[in-house]
Write a protein that holds these residues in place. Structure first.
Motif, PDB file in Angstrom:
ATOM      1  N   SER A  48      23.104   7.466  82.442  1.00 42.63           N
ATOM      2  CA  SER A  48      22.925   7.054  81.090  1.00 42.63           C
ATOM      3  C   SER A  48      23.400   8.598  80.308  1.00 42.63           C
ATOM      4  O   SER A  48      23.919   8.487  79.141  1.00 42.63           O
ATOM      5  N   LEU A  49      23.855   9.736  80.414  1.00 42.79           N
ATOM      6  CA  LEU A  49      23.964  11.052  80.020  1.00 42.79           C
ATOM      7  C   LEU A  49      25.067  10.512  79.153  1.00 42.79           C
ATOM      8  O   LEU A  49      26.182  10.858  80.293  1.00 42.79           O
ATOM      9  N   TYR A  91      20.888  17.631  87.709  1.00 41.14           N
ATOM     10  CA  TYR A  91      20.641  16.875  86.535  1.00 41.14           C
ATOM     11  C   TYR A  91      20.367  15.880  87.014  1.00 41.14           C
ATOM     12  O   TYR A  91      19.314  14.790  87.373  1.00 41.14           O
ATOM     13  N   ALA A  92      21.645  15.207  88.903  1.00 40.71           N
ATOM     14  CA  ALA A  92      21.259  14.627  89.544  1.00 40.71           C
ATOM     15  C   ALA A  92      20.371  14.566  90.303  1.00 40.71           C
ATOM     16  O   ALA A  92      19.425  13.575  90.450  1.00 40.71           O
ATOM     17  N   VAL A 124      22.004  24.451  75.362  1.00 37.46           N
ATOM     18  CA  VAL A 124      21.887  23.552  73.795  1.00 37.46           C
ATOM     19  C   VAL A 124      22.323  22.873  73.088  1.00 37.46           C
ATOM     20  O   VAL A 124      23.089  21.303  72.765  1.00 37.46           O
ATOM     21  N   ARG A 125      22.962  23.823  72.489  1.00 31.19           N
ATOM     22  CA  ARG A 125      24.512  23.731  72.112  1.00 31.19           C
ATOM     23  C   ARG A 125      26.184  23.005  72.358  1.00 31.19           C
ATOM     24  O   ARG A 125      25.629  22.211  71.538  1.00 31.19           O
ATOM     25  N   ALA A 126      25.661  23.407  73.473  1.00 37.73           N
ATOM     26  CA  ALA A 126      26.811  22.425  73.671  1.00 37.73           C
ATOM     27  C   ALA A 126      26.354  20.616  73.939  1.00 37.73           C
ATOM     28  O   ALA A 126      27.351  19.865  73.857  1.00 37.73           O
ATOM     29  N   LEU A 127      25.421  20.895  74.077  1.00 39.79           N
ATOM     30  CA  LEU A 127      24.689  19.245  74.296  1.00 39.79           C
ATOM     31  C   LEU A 127      24.932  18.411  73.038  1.00 39.79           C
ATOM     32  O   LEU A 127      25.370  16.493  72.808  1.00 39.79           O
ATOM     33  N   GLN A 134      22.765   9.308  73.085  1.00 42.28           N
ATOM     34  CA  GLN A 134      24.487   9.277  73.930  1.00 42.28           C
ATOM     35  C   GLN A 134      25.426   8.943  73.676  1.00 42.28           C
ATOM     36  O   GLN A 134      25.965   9.345  74.170  1.00 42.28           O
ATOM     37  N   TYR A 135      25.231   7.794  73.036  1.00 44.79           N
ATOM     38  CA  TYR A 135      26.081   6.830  73.049  1.00 44.79           C
ATOM     39  C   TYR A 135      27.244   7.604  71.445  1.00 44.79           C
ATOM     40  O   TYR A 135      28.075   7.332  71.662  1.00 44.79           O
TER      41      TYR A 135
END
Length: 532
Positions: A152-153, A366-367, A288-291, A415-416
């Motif tokens: 879902s990310l 993350y996985a 964090v900024r890149a997210l 996320q969407y």
């Protein structure tokens, strides 16, 4: 009826963990040291994992694939096997694993849409297989929740149909960790032993240095697992398989290092230079900024305008710790702890040794970290009575259910929204690059031709030309050679932002090009061989 029994039976491991925790027994006692697979565990996991993989694939096909052209890195990887244009320069940090994956489609068709669909289907199958390895290690609901959290990310969805290696490293890391646990617990599980070597080789084929960070904690686990669970010969065999997988997957990269760079250490040094000289950096704030939707944040000195996009990132350490704590007295403790350790090992080099950020770098972490998070969340759902496998007061259920729904919907909405922004920008770039390529072709830049300068790689690939740069990380030709080549074939020198063309091209024919997003005042200087 049988299918219903299998699905309901998948909660058995969770129910037993809750009961053990309530009684204070956990893994204590002689009987808890032995692990015996339950009948129907594999069949019970099938509908859960297949549903997650299918949903992941469908989401890619609907939300990401349509109209999405190749990015800069993707163009480099695909050009190595595509008949559309000559291969782009392949720099020192890159490995050819993803090129091998895309080769069956890229070598047959120049359709980016066909390549995207192929990769979406393949990435869905990869998620299923990587989780399937764990079916005898963790309850099916936990695996399904972990897969859903990871899938879902926005970064997972975006790179699912992309010709990039990081998601495949994630699958290799997830499968390798599960295979190590299985073969350590059951010496007769030869498939798991073979899967361990294959998974590490896959990770090494995609990104050799990531595979080293994967192999280190796995080797440590093979040495530290309790003696009564694994014999010395078995430990040695696990280490040999890990080393063999790492060597097999990295072989091409190492051989190329001696052929093109003068040795392995020379290639490593060059790769470090291209990545900004690896060293000690605190890059957590960059990630964090890149997210917020930046596929590459280099240098990452941009303001942090959308804190909501990183809330899950800040919650991740707490959720991982909660999952480990929830598993501490269960028979799943070793599996959860090892997944956590390997995930942290894969995240560490990108958080503390690379001076910039790209969300895809942390996909392997993350996985694996999704497993302890999912374990803790499933245990919480059981304890709150959202799943009827334990005795709790029903009064908790409505409030707990509302809270879960709000959190899930909020997470998916964020996320969407980020995914929509990222794909929107790439689709706009796809249209712009197509216009630039059409303008160059109309001016006589046709194969065999060469494009150099600003954004040369993507423009050249779409035009069917070779891309060559006389300086920078992709330097592969001299200015004198470009000037001489312009007399024999069409050469286009691309400049932007008011910059002047190099001296050898100042007498060439100028032509204004459509702008590329933030690239303004975009012009091409065309050699004498380029005639409309």
């Amino acid at each position: 009826m049988q299918q219903s029994r299998l699905i309901s039976g998948a909660w058995t491991g969770v129910r037993d963990d809750v009961r053990d925790g309530a009684r204070g027994r956990g893994t204590r006692g002689r009987g808890a040291r032995r692990w015996v697979p339950r009948a129907g565990v594999a069949a019970g996991a099938l509908p859960w994992l297949a549903s997650v993989a299918a949903a992941f694939t469908l989401a890619q096909l609907l939300l990401v694939v349509p109209g999405l052209g190749l990015g800069w890195d993707e163009t480099v990887y695909v050009s190595q096997v595509s008949p559309q244009a000559p291969a782009a320069f392949f720099s020192a940090p890159r490995a050819r694993g993803i090129t091998l994956i895309v080769a069956p489609v890229a070598a047959l068709t120049t359709s980016t849409g066909a390549l995207r669909v192929y990769l979406a289907l393949l990435s869905g199958a990869g998620l299923f297989l990587a989780l399937w390895v764990w079916r005898r290690l963790l309850p099916a609901p936990v695996l399904a929740a972990a897969g859903a959290l990871f899938a879902s990310l926005w970064v997972t969805l975006f790179y699912g149909p992309s010709a990039m290696p990081n998601l495949w490293v994630a699958y290799g890391a997830l499968a390798a960790t599960g295979c190590l646990l299985r073969t350590a617990r059951d010496p007769g599980d030869r498939r798991a032993l073979a899967g361990l070597g294959a998974a590490v080789a896959l990770a090494a084929l995609m990104r050799p240095l990531d595979a080293v960070w994967l192999a280190l904690p796995l080797a440590g686990a093979a040495l530290l697992v309790r003696r009564h669970r694994i014999r010395p010969r078995r430990r040695l065999l696990l280490l040999v398989v890990l080393a063999a997988g790492l060597a097999l997957g990295s072989a091409e990269w190492v051989v190329e290092a001696y052929v093109r760079y003068g040795g392995l250490f020379a290639r490593l040094h060059r790769a470090s230079e291209i990545q900004g000289s690896l060293g000690w950096y605190f890059a957590i704030d960059d990630h964090v900024r890149a997210l917020s939707g930046r596929t590459l944040c280099r240098p990452c000195d941009v303001p942090w305008r959308h804190p909501a996009t990183a809330l899950w990132f800040f919650a991740l350490p707490l959720l991982v710790a909660a999952g480990v704590w929830a598993a501490a007295r269960s028979r799943h403790r070793t599996a959860v702890v090892l997944a956590t350790v390997v995930g942290l090992a894969l995240a560490a080099p990108y958080l503390f040794t690379v001076g910039y950020a790209a969300p895809r770098f942390l996909l392997p972490a993350y996985a694996l970290l999704a497993l302890p998070v999912a374990y803790g969340l499933v245990r919480l759902c059981v304890a709150c009575g959202l799943v009827r496998v334990s005795r709790v007061r029903r009064g908790w259920r409505p409030a707990a259910l509302v809270l879960v729904v709000v959190v899930v919907v909020g997470h998916l909405a964020v996320q969407y929204r980020v995914l929509e922004g990222v794909t929107g920008r790439v689709r706009a770039d796809t249209v712009d690059y197509g216009r630039v390529a059409a303008a160059l072709r109309a001016q006589g830049v046709r194969p065999p031709c060469v494009v150099t300068g600003t954004e040369a790689i993507r423009v050249a690939f779409r035009t069917g030309c070779a891309s060559r740069q006389p300086s920078g990380h992709d330097a592969s030709i001299t200015r004198a050679e470009l000037a001489a080549m312009g007399l024999r074939r069409p050469v286009a020198v691309l400049v932007a932002g008011g910059r002047q063309p190099p001296a050898y091209a100042r007498g060439w024919r100028p032509h204004r090009l459509p702008e590329l997003g933030r690239v303004t005042d975009y012009r091409a200087y065309l050699s004498p061989a380029a005639t409309p």
